[in-house]
Design a protein around this motif. Structure first.
Motif, mmCIF file in Angstrom:
data_model
loop_
_atom_site.group_PDB
_atom_site.id
_atom_site.type_symbol
_atom_site.label_atom_id
_atom_site.label_comp_id
_atom_site.label_asym_id
_atom_site.label_seq_id
_atom_site.Cartn_x
_atom_site.Cartn_y
_atom_site.Cartn_z
ATOM 1 N N UNK A 23 24.443 5.854 -67.941
ATOM 2 C CA UNK A 23 25.850 5.754 -68.240
ATOM 3 C C UNK A 23 25.796 6.151 -69.862
ATOM 4 N N UNK A 24 25.060 5.525 -70.481
ATOM 5 C CA UNK A 24 24.891 5.711 -72.106
ATOM 6 C C UNK A 24 24.456 7.298 -72.256
ATOM 7 N N UNK A 25 23.646 8.053 -71.533
ATOM 8 C CA UNK A 25 23.214 9.428 -71.914
ATOM 9 C C UNK A 25 24.366 10.487 -71.447
ATOM 10 N N UNK A 26 25.119 10.060 -70.641
ATOM 11 C CA UNK A 26 26.190 11.089 -70.363
ATOM 12 C C UNK A 26 27.337 11.003 -70.982
ATOM 13 N N UNK A 27 27.586 9.773 -71.973
ATOM 14 C CA UNK A 27 28.551 9.536 -72.809
ATOM 15 C C UNK A 27 29.605 8.964 -72.040
ATOM 16 N N UNK A 28 29.491 8.201 -71.132
ATOM 17 C CA UNK A 28 30.294 7.408 -70.203
ATOM 18 C C UNK A 28 30.640 5.837 -71.121
ATOM 19 N N UNK A 29 29.773 5.360 -71.835
ATOM 20 C CA UNK A 29 29.589 4.253 -72.240
ATOM 21 C C UNK A 29 30.610 4.544 -73.591
ATOM 22 N N UNK A 30 30.288 5.515 -74.354
ATOM 23 C CA UNK A 30 30.995 5.813 -75.741
ATOM 24 C C UNK A 30 32.376 6.171 -75.237
ATOM 25 N N UNK A 31 32.670 6.929 -74.131
ATOM 26 C CA UNK A 31 34.048 7.251 -73.939
ATOM 27 C C UNK A 31 34.921 6.282 -73.603
ATOM 28 N N UNK A 32 34.370 5.206 -72.875
ATOM 29 C CA UNK A 32 35.040 4.220 -72.329
ATOM 30 C C UNK A 32 35.297 2.963 -73.394
ATOM 31 N N UNK A 33 34.364 3.145 -74.510
ATOM 32 C CA UNK A 33 34.664 2.399 -75.612
ATOM 33 C C UNK A 33 35.809 2.554 -76.301
ATOM 34 N N UNK A 34 36.518 3.654 -76.081
ATOM 35 C CA UNK A 34 37.480 3.903 -77.084
ATOM 36 C C UNK A 34 38.849 3.103 -76.433
ATOM 37 N N UNK A 35 38.734 2.489 -75.398
ATOM 38 C CA UNK A 35 39.840 1.735 -74.922
ATOM 39 C C UNK A 35 39.433 0.171 -74.827
ATOM 40 N N UNK A 36 40.493 -0.684 -75.667
ATOM 41 C CA UNK A 36 40.377 -1.935 -75.694
ATOM 42 C C UNK A 36 40.730 -2.552 -74.671
ATOM 43 N N UNK A 37 39.747 -3.687 -74.075
ATOM 44 C CA UNK A 37 40.540 -4.647 -73.074
ATOM 45 C C UNK A 37 40.825 -6.005 -73.667
ATOM 46 N N UNK A 38 40.282 -6.582 -74.622
ATOM 47 C CA UNK A 38 40.730 -7.504 -75.525
ATOM 48 C C UNK A 38 40.737 -6.968 -76.970
ATOM 49 N N UNK A 39 41.987 -6.771 -77.585
ATOM 50 C CA UNK A 39 42.296 -6.285 -78.741
ATOM 51 C C UNK A 39 41.186 -6.769 -79.797
ATOM 52 N N UNK A 40 40.382 -5.712 -80.341
ATOM 53 C CA UNK A 40 39.235 -6.097 -81.560
ATOM 54 C C UNK A 40 38.164 -6.963 -81.104
ATOM 55 N N UNK A 41 38.308 -7.180 -79.744
ATOM 56 C CA UNK A 41 37.128 -8.132 -79.406
ATOM 57 C C UNK A 41 36.239 -7.336 -78.201
ATOM 58 N N UNK A 42 36.548 -7.001 -77.086
ATOM 59 C CA UNK A 42 36.044 -6.424 -76.199
ATOM 60 C C UNK A 42 36.452 -5.028 -75.630
ATOM 61 N N UNK A 43 35.668 -4.017 -75.601
ATOM 62 C CA UNK A 43 36.118 -2.778 -75.153
ATOM 63 C C UNK A 43 35.681 -2.648 -73.672
ATOM 64 N N UNK A 44 36.350 -1.666 -73.028
ATOM 65 C CA UNK A 44 35.922 -1.213 -71.694
ATOM 66 C C UNK A 44 34.527 -0.823 -71.652
ATOM 67 N N UNK A 45 34.063 0.154 -72.832
ATOM 68 C CA UNK A 45 32.722 0.487 -72.915
ATOM 69 C C UNK A 45 31.704 -0.624 -72.618
ATOM 70 N N UNK A 46 32.097 -1.749 -73.520
ATOM 71 C CA UNK A 46 31.047 -3.120 -73.548
ATOM 72 C C UNK A 46 31.067 -3.629 -72.118
ATOM 73 N N UNK A 47 32.215 -3.784 -71.476
ATOM 74 C CA UNK A 47 32.339 -4.194 -69.924
ATOM 75 C C UNK A 47 31.441 -3.476 -69.216
#
Length: 569
Positions: A23-47
């Motif tokens: 998921x990291x190599x195809x850019x999925x983690x980085x792309x999903x990291x642009x959307x926050x789940x909890x503002x300034x704390x947790x992103x969708x990429x981290x989830x």
């Protein structure tokens, strides 16, 4: 600690690590990291990233071998550590090979910074290892929790992730926009939700789930068991009326944007209900289903367009039954040569039929008749009392009527003699024929009824867009419709609607991640087949069949092959 359990934890951890680094190599983690789940704390990429270790830790434990605190934590720790190893290898690979982006374009400095928490490769790798180990142990400890705690905890976490992920969509709901602006800002950040909002949502969702697990579900089952047949019919009728009323007032409560999304979902739901007759009821695998969708759209276009391609200039309502009849006739034409085909052979022939229709629509041979690659423009819109239906909210009601019609006809056919003949043929054609069922008529009726609903969806689709192009009828449409009835539940009418919303509606809300849609489809299909093969909202018959075989296999200690229980082909 047994050697077999240790091997299981190692295997699961390595698989989770491979999934995470992929998921990291195809850019999925980085792309999903642009959307926050909890503002300034947790992103969708981290989830996504941390969930690999969490799920790996969960599946590293076999509940059949017993769950003790010490071994459970150790196995979860091992799974979490092994999940981190491929990610760490990727981090150091960027140091050893600075030109790695020549081969792996998506391995960017931003991704490496995300994996290492911005602390550099060495310290960041240590932190990543610790974090993954913790999540691995957390996943394993779920086996130690009682059901009354485990389910509410999962529901609470999922509620926070869902609300945070779709916070931007939720703010577009008409009911939410009616709230005072300070309240909206107190709940939602610029992206995602604030931490105190997340805590409140978690507590509320977990409390409701805990009540349902401890009391609600049991009292509901007791009431259902005490109902007479007439009471149960009245209860179902009340539920249907309530859902219908909510569906009717939906545009008022949710606004035009959500109505636009529901329009697309509804068109796929009509197609899904038609394919559910062919695949779910009759067991005939049809991969060329989009051909009937195209036929309905082109007939509607030719009969109502005001361009030079127009034939008679009919109104939408006059052309609609002709489009449905043309698609049903095409279903019979397809059914005649494939009457004796089954399984893979049937799938290949129907796939070829769908491609033939698409190629003909795109060819120069029929360009003078149906427009070729330029398609058909200025397709007629439906009119009611002289008012032309243009807005998404008004088209919503037309599509809703189509869904309700398809669902009603499917429901009546399922419980009729013809529906039982389809299901008997689905289970075993030879036995069905031996009992007196005429396979020729039964198959042709399945193909024609399914094609009619697809033609209905195509006609509405053409009128809604006011234009038709051959590229709108690719094979992928057939695959999407087949996927949604599998995920929702083969043979299940509400399952088709649920599958349409999950596989069609949700991607529309996450349009910035469109390039990963097919990957998510594949993952969802695999997860459904492994964890819930009957579908997310299965039919009562299919659920009973699968669980009955599971219980029998558990008593005998045998392995069940799902395709032998309720075959798709």
């Amino acid at each position: 600690m047994s050697r077999e359990n240790l091997r299981r934890a190692i295997n699961v951890g390595l698989v989770a690590g491979i999934v995470a680094v992929s998921m990291s190599a195809i850019g999925m983690i980085e792309a999903f990291d642009e959307r926050d789940v909890i503002t300034n704390i947790l992103t969708l990429g981290q989830v996504l990233l941390y969930s690999t270790a969490l799920i790996g830790g969960y599946f590293a434990i076999d509940p059949k071998d017993g769950t003790k605190l010490g071994p459970t934590l150790v196995y979860g720790l091992i799974a979490g550590l092994l999940t981190a190893i491929p990610l760490i290898a990727l981090v150091f690979l960027t140091i050893l090979n600075p030109n790695i982006r020549d081969d792996l374009v998506n391995v960017s400095p931003a991704l490496i910074e995300l994996l290492t928490f911005g602390q550099g490769p060495f310290l960041g790798s240590v932190i990543l290892t610790i974090v993954m180990a913790i999540f691995g142990m957390l996943g394993a400890t779920f086996h130690l929790l009682p059901e009354k705690v485990e389910k509410p905890l999962l529901v609470g976490v999922l509620a926070v992730i869902v609300v945070g992920t779709f916070s931007g969509v939720i703010q577009l709901i008409e009911m939410v926009t009616w709230l005072p602006r300070p309240i909206i800002r107190a709940i939602f950040g610029q992206q995602g939700i604030w931490i105190w909002s997340a805590i409140i949502i978690f507590v509320l969702a977990a409390a409701i789930s805990a009540w349902w697990v401890s009391r609600g579900q049991q009292s509901y089952q007791v009431r259902r068991a005490a109902m007479s047949e007439d009471q149960e019919k009245r209860w179902r009728r009340t539920g249907v009326i309530t859902v219908a009323l909510l569906a009717i007032i939906f545009p008022i409560l949710f606004g035009p944007y959500h109505s636009e999304v529901l329009d697309v979902v509804g068109i796929f739901a009509i197609m899904g209900l038609g394919l559910n007759i062919v695949v779910g009821f009759a067991g005939l695998l049809d991969l060329g289903y989009v051909a009937f969708f195209a036929i309905g759209a082109y007939v509607m276009g030719l009969l109502t367009t005001t361009t030079d391609l127009g034939i008679v200039g009919l109104s939408f309502w006059s052309a609609l039954p002709i489009a449905v009849l043309a698609a049903a006739t095409a279903g019979i034409i397809l059914g005649v040569p494939v009457l004796r085909m089954r399984g893979d052979y049937l799938a290949i022939v129907t796939l070829g039929f769908g491609e033939i229709i698409r190629v003909l629509a795109l060819s120069d041979l029929l360009k003078p008749v149906i427009g070729g690659a330029q398609g058909i423009l200025k397709v007629g819109k439906p009119q009611i009392f002289g008012l032309e239906i243009v807005q998404p909210q008004w088209f919503y009601y037309l599509i809703l009527a189509g869904v309700m019609l398809a669902a009603f006809v499917s429901w009546r056919l399922r419980d009729a003699r013809l529906g039982r003949q389809w299901m008997a043929m689905r289970e075993d054609e030879d036995v069905a024929e031996a009992t007196g069922i005429r396979l020729v008529n039964t198959k042709l009726l399945a193909f024609s009824m399914g094609a009619a609903f697809s033609g209905l969806a195509g006609a509405i689709f053409a009128s809604r867009l006011s234009s038709i192009f051959p590229h709108s009828f690719a094979l992928l449409i057939s695959i999407n419709v087949l996927c949604l009835i599998i995920v929702g539940g083969l043979g299940s009418l509400p399952g088709v609607v649920l599958g349409s919303f999950i596989l069609v509606g949700v991607p529309l809300y996450l349009s910035e991640f469109t390039e990963y849609r097919l990957l998510i489809y594949g993952v969802l299909l695999i997860a459904t087949m492994l964890l819930r093969p009957e579908g997310l909202w299965p039919s009562a018959v299919r659920k009973r069949e699968l669980h009955a075989v599971d219980e029998e296999a558990a008593r005998e200690g045998t392995i069940v092959h799902r395709e032998d229980v309720h075959p798709l082909t």
